[in-house]
Design a protein around this motif. Structure first.
Motif, PDB file in Angstrom:
ATOM      1  N   ARG A 329       0.838  -1.207   0.000  1.00  0.00           N
ATOM      2  CA  ARG A 329       0.000   0.000   0.000  1.00  0.00           C
ATOM      3  C   ARG A 329       0.872   1.257   0.000  1.00  0.00           C
ATOM      4  NH1 ARG A 329      -4.901  -1.210  -0.108  1.00  0.00           N
ATOM      5  NH2 ARG A 329      -5.577   0.934   0.225  1.00  0.00           N
ATOM      6  N   ASP A 330       1.998   1.201   0.710  1.00  0.00           N
ATOM      7  CA  ASP A 330       2.918   2.347   0.689  1.00  0.00           C
ATOM      8  C   ASP A 330       3.493   2.578  -0.718  1.00  0.00           C
ATOM      9  OD1 ASP A 330       2.437   2.752   3.346  1.00  0.00           O
ATOM     10  OD2 ASP A 330       4.330   1.892   4.053  1.00  0.00           O
ATOM     11  N   LEU A 331       3.535   1.504  -1.501  1.00  0.00           N
ATOM     12  CA  LEU A 331       3.984   1.652  -2.892  1.00  0.00           C
ATOM     13  C   LEU A 331       2.869   2.220  -3.773  1.00  0.00           C
ATOM     14  CD1 LEU A 331       5.935  -1.721  -3.393  1.00  0.00           C
ATOM     15  CD2 LEU A 331       6.939   0.566  -3.408  1.00  0.00           C
ATOM     16  N   GLY A 332       1.673   2.321  -3.200  1.00  0.00           N
ATOM     17  CA  GLY A 332       0.540   2.883  -3.947  1.00  0.00           C
ATOM     18  C   GLY A 332      -0.219   1.850  -4.764  1.00  0.00           C
ATOM     19  N   LEU A 333      -0.076   0.567  -4.394  1.00  0.00           N
ATOM     20  CA  LEU A 333      -0.707  -0.489  -5.190  1.00  0.00           C
ATOM     21  C   LEU A 333      -1.918  -1.079  -4.475  1.00  0.00           C
ATOM     22  CD1 LEU A 333       2.595  -2.187  -6.383  1.00  0.00           C
ATOM     23  CD2 LEU A 333       1.187  -0.530  -7.615  1.00  0.00           C
ATOM     24  N   ALA A 334      -2.883  -1.531  -5.241  1.00  0.00           N
ATOM     25  CA  ALA A 334      -4.113  -2.116  -4.687  1.00  0.00           C
ATOM     26  C   ALA A 334      -3.808  -3.474  -4.065  1.00  0.00           C
ATOM     27  CB  ALA A 334      -5.152  -2.272  -5.782  1.00  0.00           C
ATOM     28  N   THR A 335      -4.539  -3.813  -2.999  1.00  0.00           N
ATOM     29  CA  THR A 335      -4.310  -5.107  -2.358  1.00  0.00           C
ATOM     30  C   THR A 335      -5.574  -5.977  -2.354  1.00  0.00           C
ATOM     31  OG1 THR A 335      -4.599  -3.969  -0.252  1.00  0.00           O
ATOM     32  CG2 THR A 335      -2.340  -4.442  -0.922  1.00  0.00           C
ATOM     33  N   SER A 336      -6.503  -5.651  -3.238  1.00  0.00           N
ATOM     34  CA  SER A 336      -7.640  -6.556  -3.457  1.00  0.00           C
ATOM     35  C   SER A 336      -8.273  -6.246  -4.811  1.00  0.00           C
ATOM     36  CB  SER A 336      -8.693  -6.408  -2.355  1.00  0.00           C
ATOM     37  OG  SER A 336      -9.294  -5.130  -2.439  1.00  0.00           O
ATOM     38  N   MET A 337      -8.978  -7.243  -5.345  1.00  0.00           N
ATOM     39  CA  MET A 337      -9.709  -7.025  -6.597  1.00  0.00           C
ATOM     40  C   MET A 337     -10.864  -6.061  -6.347  1.00  0.00           C
ATOM     41  SD  MET A 337      -9.658 -11.008  -7.837  1.00  0.00           S
ATOM     42  CE  MET A 337     -10.345 -10.910  -9.473  1.00  0.00           C
ATOM     43  N   LEU A 338     -11.389  -6.110  -5.123  1.00  0.00           N
ATOM     44  CA  LEU A 338     -12.494  -5.215  -4.758  1.00  0.00           C
ATOM     45  C   LEU A 338     -12.055  -3.755  -4.875  1.00  0.00           C
ATOM     46  CD1 LEU A 338     -15.354  -4.915  -3.563  1.00  0.00           C
ATOM     47  CD2 LEU A 338     -14.335  -5.102  -1.280  1.00  0.00           C
ATOM     48  N   GLU A 339     -10.898  -3.466  -4.277  1.00  0.00           N
ATOM     49  CA  GLU A 339     -10.391  -2.095  -4.299  1.00  0.00           C
ATOM     50  C   GLU A 339     -10.150  -1.605  -5.729  1.00  0.00           C
ATOM     51  OE1 GLU A 339      -6.658  -1.853  -2.261  1.00  0.00           O
ATOM     52  OE2 GLU A 339      -6.331   0.217  -2.866  1.00  0.00           O
ATOM     53  N   LYS A 340      -9.753  -2.514  -6.604  1.00  0.00           N
ATOM     54  CA  LYS A 340      -9.422  -2.141  -7.990  1.00  0.00           C
ATOM     55  C   LYS A 340     -10.664  -2.182  -8.882  1.00  0.00           C
ATOM     56  CE  LYS A 340      -5.967  -1.309 -10.885  1.00  0.00           C
ATOM     57  NZ  LYS A 340      -5.127  -0.126 -10.810  1.00  0.00           N
ATOM     58  N   ASN A 341     -11.826  -2.486  -8.260  1.00  0.00           N
ATOM     59  CA  ASN A 341     -13.095  -2.558  -9.011  1.00  0.00           C
ATOM     60  C   ASN A 341     -13.047  -3.532 -10.174  1.00  0.00           C
ATOM     61  OD1 ASN A 341     -14.628  -0.706  -7.528  1.00  0.00           O
ATOM     62  ND2 ASN A 341     -13.502   0.989  -8.497  1.00  0.00           N
ATOM     63  N   VAL A 342     -12.416  -4.676  -9.941  1.00  0.00           N
ATOM     64  CA  VAL A 342     -12.382  -5.681 -11.010  1.00  0.00           C
ATOM     65  C   VAL A 342     -13.783  -6.269 -11.152  1.00  0.00           C
ATOM     66  CG1 VAL A 342     -11.360  -7.865 -11.762  1.00  0.00           C
ATOM     67  CG2 VAL A 342      -9.956  -6.199 -10.521  1.00  0.00           C
ATOM     68  N   ASP A 343     -14.265  -6.327 -12.363  1.00  0.00           N
ATOM     69  CA  ASP A 343     -15.592  -6.871 -12.655  1.00  0.00           C
ATOM     70  C   ASP A 343     -15.721  -8.273 -12.038  1.00  0.00           C
ATOM     71  OD1 ASP A 343     -17.842  -8.008 -13.805  1.00  0.00           O
ATOM     72  OD2 ASP A 343     -17.408  -7.276 -15.830  1.00  0.00           O
ATOM     73  N   PRO A 344     -16.763  -8.506 -11.218  1.00  0.00           N
ATOM     74  CA  PRO A 344     -16.908  -9.832 -10.596  1.00  0.00           C
ATOM     75  C   PRO A 344     -16.917 -10.972 -11.616  1.00  0.00           C
ATOM     76  CG  PRO A 344     -18.485  -8.279  -9.675  1.00  0.00           C
ATOM     77  CD  PRO A 344     -17.793  -7.556 -10.788  1.00  0.00           C
ATOM     78  N   GLU A 345     -17.367 -10.685 -12.829  1.00  0.00           N
ATOM     79  CA  GLU A 345     -17.390 -11.723 -13.880  1.00  0.00           C
ATOM     80  C   GLU A 345     -15.977 -12.221 -14.201  1.00  0.00           C
ATOM     81  OE1 GLU A 345     -19.496 -13.717 -15.300  1.00  0.00           O
ATOM     82  OE2 GLU A 345     -20.863 -12.835 -13.826  1.00  0.00           O
ATOM     83  N   VAL A 346     -14.991 -11.333 -14.042  1.00  0.00           N
ATOM     84  CA  VAL A 346     -13.596 -11.719 -14.309  1.00  0.00           C
ATOM     85  C   VAL A 346     -13.184 -12.803 -13.310  1.00  0.00           C
ATOM     86  CG1 VAL A 346     -11.196 -10.905 -14.170  1.00  0.00           C
ATOM     87  CG2 VAL A 346     -12.918  -9.551 -15.387  1.00  0.00           C
ATOM     88  N   GLY A 347     -13.496 -12.571 -12.038  1.00  0.00           N
ATOM     89  CA  GLY A 347     -13.189 -13.571 -11.007  1.00  0.00           C
ATOM     90  C   GLY A 347     -13.887 -14.891 -11.310  1.00  0.00           C
ATOM     91  N   GLN A 380     -12.074 -10.564  -3.917  1.00  0.00           N
ATOM     92  CA  GLN A 380     -13.241  -9.835  -4.447  1.00  0.00           C
ATOM     93  C   GLN A 380     -14.071  -9.192  -3.335  1.00  0.00           C
ATOM     94  OE1 GLN A 380     -15.095 -13.131  -6.617  1.00  0.00           O
ATOM     95  NE2 GLN A 380     -14.832 -11.986  -8.525  1.00  0.00           N
ATOM     96  N   GLN A 381     -13.924  -9.738  -2.110  1.00  0.00           N
ATOM     97  CA  GLN A 381     -14.831  -9.302  -1.038  1.00  0.00           C
ATOM     98  C   GLN A 381     -14.174  -8.509   0.085  1.00  0.00           C
ATOM     99  OE1 GLN A 381     -16.366 -13.154  -0.043  1.00  0.00           O
ATOM    100  NE2 GLN A 381     -17.497 -13.320  -1.969  1.00  0.00           N
ATOM    101  N   VAL A 382     -12.846  -8.689   0.255  1.00  0.00           N
ATOM    102  CA  VAL A 382     -12.206  -8.090   1.439  1.00  0.00           C
ATOM    103  C   VAL A 382     -11.221  -7.011   1.016  1.00  0.00           C
ATOM    104  CG1 VAL A 382     -10.798  -8.550   3.486  1.00  0.00           C
ATOM    105  CG2 VAL A 382     -12.386 -10.300   2.648  1.00  0.00           C
ATOM    106  N   LYS A 383     -11.446  -5.811   1.543  1.00  0.00           N
ATOM    107  CA  LYS A 383     -10.496  -4.704   1.313  1.00  0.00           C
ATOM    108  C   LYS A 383      -9.639  -4.566   2.556  1.00  0.00           C
ATOM    109  CE  LYS A 383     -12.588  -1.116  -1.451  1.00  0.00           C
ATOM    110  NZ  LYS A 383     -13.231   0.176  -1.468  1.00  0.00           N
ATOM    111  N   PHE A 384      -8.378  -4.250   2.411  1.00  0.00           N
ATOM    112  CA  PHE A 384      -7.559  -4.007   3.606  1.00  0.00           C
ATOM    113  C   PHE A 384      -7.668  -2.547   4.020  1.00  0.00           C
ATOM    114  CE2 PHE A 384      -5.567  -7.779   1.847  1.00  0.00           C
ATOM    115  CZ  PHE A 384      -5.490  -8.575   2.970  1.00  0.00           C
TER     116      PHE A 384
END
Ligand code: NZQ
Ligand code: ZN
Length: 384
Positions: A329-347, A380-384
């Motif tokens: 997170r300090d590097l500025g990167l997402a740590t979940s698909m949820l946070e990055k809004n990845v389409d649930p269909e992709v999962g 897909q469900q848990v954000k840190f």
């Protein structure tokens, strides 16, 4: 420790202006197919340096290898390389250009389609490959791996090719990388070490080396992602990323690589940058496989993060996951698909693919399709 055989034939020529030495290593009689990405090398002077050192050679330039290189682009390069009668390949760029060139160098020696070679998983013959690296991240400059995408089918797979003969690494080329590109490079290298280390206790010497490289990446990360990168930090960053995936840390150990395999599927379907797919998956994979990885996570907490106030192994393991998430997170990167809004269909699609292939991943194939599903659902469900 497992029995192993280790061989890495790549020569590294490292340092400022090292590209001027290209002509000392590529025999002058060679017909050189030189491949580039989208043009960054034109604006930062790399192209002019390469061109100057190759004056006197018979050269054909191929431009346009894209990030997450596609087999479609590889086919176009192979067609040009064949009509030019290339006798060797020079890759100038980041991991994407280098990876594509590994497959190009192989496909130039056969009539087989590059996707057929990729799906076979291994290239048997290849032309000599030289590289000029401009993005520290993948270790492609000193390993035999390539990862190739297929735009038509929305797939991305690794393939084992030849090692580069010589790779030229001038840290000053990193100075034009954007902050996010540098953050991704650090994260990718960090996960490469973890994929080889964070399994179960296997080898004292490999553990100590991996822990050293992890600590080095933690140390240099803040300076690396600062607005202005200095040459000395760039040198450390460049060499560290190479060592993270040139085989030195993998001798005699069973690796994991599950995060990478899942991450490749995410990139194939969404084009999300490789490193960020890793940071979106790895922490969730550790939670799902906590029982299995607890002992090594606790060691990592003690030796890499220097956590001394917790004695309970489970709590130490959990703290190690938290510290790693904070690092990403300090590097500025997402740590979940949820946070990055990845389409649930992709999962859903990725889960279906792993069930269909009936592939298990990780050390000892512990990560079954059911556990892969649990990892993806958690991301897909848990954000840190
Ligand atoms: O295409 P250009 O215009 O050159 O721009 C590139 C590209 O857009 C730009 N860039 C390159 N050098 C630059 C620069 N911008 C400013 N200054 C410079 N000096 O950077 C962008 C990204 O480049 P890319 O090559 O895609 O990055 P990276 O090195 O991270 O490579 C990622 C690829 O490598 C694969 C990944 O899956 C992904 O396809 N990997 C390869 C591995 C291997 N061979 O062992 C292992 C890794 O785990 C990874 O999977
Ligand atoms: Zn990687």
């Amino acid at each position: 420790m497992k029995n192993f055989s280790f061989h890495n034939p790549t020569r590294i020529v490292f340092g400022k202006d090292c590209v001027a030495k290209l002509n000392k290593f590529i025999p002058e009689k060679e017909r050189v197919l030189v491949c580039f990405g989208g043009g960054s090398v034109r604006s930062n002077g790399v192209y002019n340096q390469v061109k100057a050192t190759l004056s006197g050679y018979t050269v054909h330039e191929f431009w346009g290898i894209e990030p997450n290189p596609s087999v479609e682009t590889v086919r176009a390069a192979v067609a040009e390389g064949k009509s030019f009668n290339a006798t060797c390949v020079l890759a100038v760029g980041g991991g994407s250009v280098l990876d594509a060139c590994k497959l190009i160098a192989a496909a130039l020696t056969t009539d087989a389609d590059p996707w057929e070679i990729t799906r076979a998983g291994v290239c048997k013959t290849y032309l000599p490959l030289y590289t000029v690296l401009t993005v520290p991240a993948t270790g492609s400059e000193m390993n035999s791996g390539a990862v190739i995408s297929n735009k038509g089918t929305g797939e991305k797979f690794p393939v084992t090719c030849g090692f580069p003969v010589v790779s030229f690494m001038d840290p000053s080329f990193c100075l034009t990388l954007g902050q996010r590109q540098r953050a991704c490079g650090i994260a990718d290298a960090y996960v490469h070490v973890l994929e080889q280390y964070l399994t179960f206790p296997q080898s004292g010497i490999m553990d100590r080396m991996a822990e050293g490289v992890l600590k080095q990446l933690i140390d240099i990360a803040p300076k690396c992602v600062k607005e202005e990168l200095d040459y000395d930090t760039a040198s450390e960053y460049m060499l560290t990323a190479t060592i993270a995936l040139n085989g030195f840390l993998g001798m005699g150990v069973v690796p994991d690589w599950a995060t990478h395999f899942i991450g490749h599927e995410i990139t194939a379907l969404t084009s999300i940058t490789h490193a960020e797919t890793l940071t979106m998956i790895l922490p969730h994979l550790w939670y799902v496989l906590l029982d299995h990885k607890q002992e090594k996570l606790a060691q990592y907490a003690r030796r890499v993060w220097h956590i001394t106030d917790i004695k309970d192994e489970r709590k130490l393991a959990l703290r190690a996951i938290e510290r790693t998430v904070k690092f990403f997170r300090d590097l500025g990167l997402a740590t979940s698909m949820l946070e990055k809004n990845v389409d649930p269909e992709v999962g859903n699609e990725i889960i279906e693919r792993f069930y269909k292939r009936n592939t298990s991943l990780g050390e000892g194939q512990i990560c079954t399709p059911e556990l892969i599903e649990a990892v993806i659902r958690r991301s897909q469900q848990v954000k840190f």
